[in-house]
Design a protein around this motif. Structure first.
Motif, PDB file in Angstrom:
ATOM      1  N   ASN A  24      -3.090   4.360  -2.700  1.00 35.73           N
ATOM      2  CA  ASN A  24      -4.380   3.853  -2.209  1.00 35.73           C
ATOM      3  C   ASN A  24      -5.182   5.050  -1.720  1.00 35.73           C
ATOM      4  O   ASN A  24      -4.745   6.188  -1.856  1.00 35.73           O
ATOM      5  CB  ASN A  24      -4.188   2.785  -1.123  1.00 35.73           C
ATOM      6  CG  ASN A  24      -3.591   3.340   0.160  1.00 35.73           C
ATOM      7  OD1 ASN A  24      -2.886   4.342   0.133  1.00 35.73           O
ATOM      8  ND2 ASN A  24      -3.861   2.677   1.263  1.00 35.73           N
ATOM      9  N   THR A  25      -6.360   4.806  -1.183  1.00 38.51           N
ATOM     10  CA  THR A  25      -7.209   5.925  -0.785  1.00 38.51           C
ATOM     11  C   THR A  25      -6.539   6.710   0.342  1.00 38.51           C
ATOM     12  O   THR A  25      -6.270   6.151   1.402  1.00 38.51           O
ATOM     13  CB  THR A  25      -8.583   5.419  -0.310  1.00 38.51           C
ATOM     14  OG1 THR A  25      -9.075   4.482  -1.257  1.00 38.51           O
ATOM     15  CG2 THR A  25      -9.560   6.559  -0.167  1.00 38.51           C
ATOM     16  N   GLY A  66      -5.189   2.209   5.379  1.00 39.16           N
ATOM     17  CA  GLY A  66      -6.033   1.621   4.349  1.00 39.16           C
ATOM     18  C   GLY A  66      -5.888   0.112   4.332  1.00 39.16           C
ATOM     19  O   GLY A  66      -4.911  -0.452   4.835  1.00 39.16           O
ATOM     20  N   GLU A  85       0.549  -7.772  -2.760  1.00 40.26           N
ATOM     21  CA  GLU A  85       1.207  -7.028  -1.687  1.00 40.26           C
ATOM     22  C   GLU A  85       1.730  -7.953  -0.580  1.00 40.26           C
ATOM     23  O   GLU A  85       2.630  -7.587   0.176  1.00 40.26           O
ATOM     24  CB  GLU A  85       0.252  -5.989  -1.084  1.00 40.26           C
ATOM     25  CG  GLU A  85      -0.017  -4.783  -1.975  1.00 40.26           C
ATOM     26  CD  GLU A  85       1.186  -3.838  -2.111  1.00 40.26           C
ATOM     27  OE1 GLU A  85       1.934  -4.003  -3.102  1.00 40.26           O
ATOM     28  OE2 GLU A  85       1.376  -2.963  -1.250  1.00 40.26           O
ATOM     29  N   LYS A 140      -4.835  -7.957  -5.643  1.00 36.85           N
ATOM     30  CA  LYS A 140      -3.857  -7.010  -5.089  1.00 36.85           C
ATOM     31  C   LYS A 140      -3.405  -7.442  -3.693  1.00 36.85           C
ATOM     32  O   LYS A 140      -2.233  -7.271  -3.328  1.00 36.85           O
ATOM     33  CB  LYS A 140      -4.490  -5.613  -5.038  1.00 36.85           C
ATOM     34  CG  LYS A 140      -3.493  -4.537  -4.748  1.00 36.85           C
ATOM     35  CD  LYS A 140      -4.070  -3.157  -5.029  1.00 36.85           C
ATOM     36  CE  LYS A 140      -3.109  -2.084  -4.539  1.00 36.85           C
ATOM     37  NZ  LYS A 140      -3.697  -0.754  -4.607  1.00 36.85           N
ATOM     38  N   THR A 144      -5.044  -1.591   1.984  1.00 34.14           N
ATOM     39  CA  THR A 144      -3.857  -1.946   1.197  1.00 34.14           C
ATOM     40  C   THR A 144      -2.634  -2.157   2.091  1.00 34.14           C
ATOM     41  O   THR A 144      -1.852  -3.082   1.881  1.00 34.14           O
ATOM     42  CB  THR A 144      -3.566  -0.853   0.151  1.00 34.14           C
ATOM     43  OG1 THR A 144      -4.728  -0.708  -0.681  1.00 34.14           O
ATOM     44  CG2 THR A 144      -2.392  -1.241  -0.729  1.00 34.14           C
ATOM     45  N   ILE A 179       3.148  -0.652  -0.981  1.00 31.18           N
ATOM     46  CA  ILE A 179       2.487   0.363  -0.157  1.00 31.18           C
ATOM     47  C   ILE A 179       3.452   1.033   0.819  1.00 31.18           C
ATOM     48  O   ILE A 179       3.182   2.138   1.306  1.00 31.18           O
ATOM     49  CB  ILE A 179       1.292  -0.265   0.606  1.00 31.18           C
ATOM     50  CG1 ILE A 179       0.370   0.798   1.204  1.00 31.18           C
ATOM     51  CG2 ILE A 179       1.749  -1.245   1.683  1.00 31.18           C
ATOM     52  CD1 ILE A 179      -0.406   1.586   0.207  1.00 31.18           C
ATOM     53  N   TRP A 206      -9.314  -6.656  -6.019  1.00 32.04           N
ATOM     54  CA  TRP A 206      -8.788  -6.405  -4.675  1.00 32.04           C
ATOM     55  C   TRP A 206      -8.145  -7.627  -4.061  1.00 32.04           C
ATOM     56  O   TRP A 206      -7.103  -7.531  -3.399  1.00 32.04           O
ATOM     57  CB  TRP A 206      -9.875  -5.801  -3.775  1.00 32.04           C
ATOM     58  CG  TRP A 206     -10.179  -4.411  -4.243  1.00 32.04           C
ATOM     59  CD1 TRP A 206     -11.271  -3.999  -4.945  1.00 32.04           C
ATOM     60  CD2 TRP A 206      -9.317  -3.264  -4.135  1.00 32.04           C
ATOM     61  NE1 TRP A 206     -11.138  -2.666  -5.269  1.00 32.04           N
ATOM     62  CE2 TRP A 206      -9.956  -2.191  -4.783  1.00 32.04           C
ATOM     63  CE3 TRP A 206      -8.074  -3.044  -3.553  1.00 32.04           C
ATOM     64  CZ2 TRP A 206      -9.390  -0.914  -4.863  1.00 32.04           C
ATOM     65  CZ3 TRP A 206      -7.509  -1.777  -3.629  1.00 32.04           C
ATOM     66  CH2 TRP A 206      -8.170  -0.726  -4.277  1.00 32.04           C
TER      67      TRP A 206
END
Lengths: 361, 361
Positions: free
Chosen positions: A237-238, B75, B109, B105, B77, A223, B102
């Motif tokens: 991501n969003t 976010g 991450e 993920k 993320t 990210i 999710w």
């Protein structure tokens, strides 16, 4: 409803036609029967809009194909850190040109990730002028050279792009992007928080030369990696969908208004009007910046007697002139004249200032 | 203007009264003569609003004083990475409960920052059920235990808070926060992207027990450190002011609607209606999840003949039922039933599904 003239340094005034359109279509965007905020970012409607927004920006700034455009989050401050994370490896160094509060902060947030070399600074001069290019102590081995094109608090602005050789030039343009044409090819990376000349806060625009996406950086979560964001069209991501949408409306407004050359002309006229009023006030108002590097976006000024500050703020607000209080670091006043602030707003401000000086001089 | 029923998984439907109010005051917020997006986040008006938003959230979720509330960006993320950066030191490990896309993920991450121990997973079962608590392989020395309370793609939801002893429990609640009461004291850190039950995308809510802010983490830029954000009331840099404002309108709407207990009751009724329609369709529709852990927020389902999928999507959209296409990882359909989706929307969906099955069965 009575709109005021808004001189906020950021989040700043937005163009009235942009706000009016956003208001009209807030409940039903693009014939979808739902708000733009209620759309999947991966849906056809939003994806088409996002592509158009990027195309409009590329047209406005004449961005070459070998540059990627990213719509990110975190504010410029987060990217103070993310830039060295992406562009520098362990043990690498970078050159920082420190010309005010924000470039100083950029260097300090970068320090955990890169050896920061302050290659030039005007700090000892109170940031009242720019350090002459001839005095910069650049290193040819630097990962990049970092500068802020405009300093919102100190009110100084680079008037041209410094030559730095083959080392990529990284520029924080948060407060003057889109205020006039720039030659993107002179930069390795341009970044800008949206909340001055682009749209609402919570969005950061990044324009990066694609070869820099190949730099390995260091081990980190996906990210944080610009290459991942570029590969996924800023939808790793969003994203901030509302910010992206409003940026698009602002880009359309800029195009309809004649593009960045026309905007630069308006901005010169606005700034000139205000600086003339300050300089012609017989010392009642004062801006101490070297006239050669005065900012066209942020005009800090003081009153000859700071005991009048409270009255100035109270009376100006009553006259419909919002957010003229200076940053606490400098005190006094500050008028920010971003793209969305029309000439009439500056005329109203200058009229008020003359009247105030007459009554209190 | 005709509003549709919006089943988007996120960015998702917002409460209509929230959108209507935002529309009314878009050009002139709170008597300021400017939009809420045009206000300095450090101005009196915005600061007062921000404090009220936090107070309303604390009341809704009964958040004790020894928890800080942060309004962040990036976010969920980004916080998959930032959580281990803040809560774990070099060489530390953390336990991850992996129950869908999710939470998987989140673990991936986190890996650059902490030794990830997958303490339990239902991956081998296709994420159709939850791993029994008795089988979890938790380490008493873990820095924290991470879970996602609800999985938006796979449609499974924890029905209660697992007991994990003295190790802080960290929960991604992006997709079910505020859907019913929770006992915040059971958690060390709760985080949630806004774009399902809180507001527009680009905002992340973090609720963190204050003692965890003392953990040293590792050398990093200030902007990544939760303690710095807590110390500056989430104004370490310019926050997403529009998202913060809309979150506040949503919290007011929840309070006016009877709070989270009333919301939980509505959500149970909505989910029950849809699952009954699926289970009672004689196999025309199918949801394969263990009924004991089915999500009340996201209901994935398939048609008995996937050749009908395109017709189902086309006809449902024509009937004003938006965004029913399933995530590409699973195919089929998905209806998300967040707080802002009213019972009438689910009634309309169920009616359409019965009619579609009758015509195509």
């Amino acid at each position: 409803m009575s709109r005021v003239w808004n001189f906020s340094a950021g989040p700043a005034a937005l163009p009235l036609p942009v706000l009016e359109r956003a208001q009209r279509e807030l409940l039903d965007w693009n014939g979808s029967g739902a708000s733009v905020m209620e759309q999947s970012h991966r849906g056809k409607r939003f994806m088409a809009m996002a592509a158009q927004v990027e195309a409009d920006l590329r047209e406005l700034l004449d961005i070459p194909d070998d540059y990627a455009v990213l719509f990110e989050q975190g504010g410029a401050t987060q990217h103070f850190a993310q830039i060295p994370m992406n562009l520098a490896g362990e043990g690498d160094s970078a050159d920082y040109i420190v010309t005010g509060h924000w470039s100083e902060k950029a260097a300090s947030e970068a320090a955990p990730y890169v050896r920061v070399n302050v290659a030039a600074t005007s700090k000892a001069d109170g940031y009242l002028r720019m350090p002459a290019r001839a005095t910069w102590n650049l290193a040819s081995a630097a990962s990049y050279v970092h500068m802020a094109t405009n300093e919102t608090i100190h009110g100084v602005q680079f008037q041209d792009v410094p030559e730095v050789g083959d080392v990529p030039l990284v520029a924080d343009m948060s407060s003057d992007i889109l205020s006039g044409p720039i030659d993107v090819r002179r930069f390795g990376l341009i970044y800008a928080g949206a909340q001055k000349n682009i749209g609402p806060s919570g969005l950061v625009l990044i324009i990066i030369r694609r070869d820099l996406l190949q730099r390995p950086g260091r081990p980190m979560a996906r990210i944080f990696r610009y290459a991942e964001h570029a590969a996924s069209d800023s939808m790793l991501n969003t994203p901030n969908t509302w910010g992206w949408y409003l940026a698009g409306l602002t880009f359309q407004w800029l195009k309809e208004g004649g593009g960045l050359a026309a905007m630069a002309e308006r901005n010169r006229e606005k700034a000139s009007l205000l600086y003339s009023a300050i300089d012609g006030s017989g010392g009642f108002y004062r801006n101490p910046i070297d006239p050669a590097v005065r900012s066209r976006m942020n005009v800090p000024f003081t009153l000859h007697d700071s005991a009048l500050d409270a009255s100035f703020l109270q009376e100006s607000e009553a006259a419909g002139l919002l957010a003229l209080k200076g940053h606490k670091a400098l005190g006094g006043m500050r008028a920010s004249l971003y793209n969305a602030v029309p000439l009439q707003a500056v005329q109203a401000l200058v009229g008020f200032m003359r009247d105030f000086a007459r009554r209190h001089g």
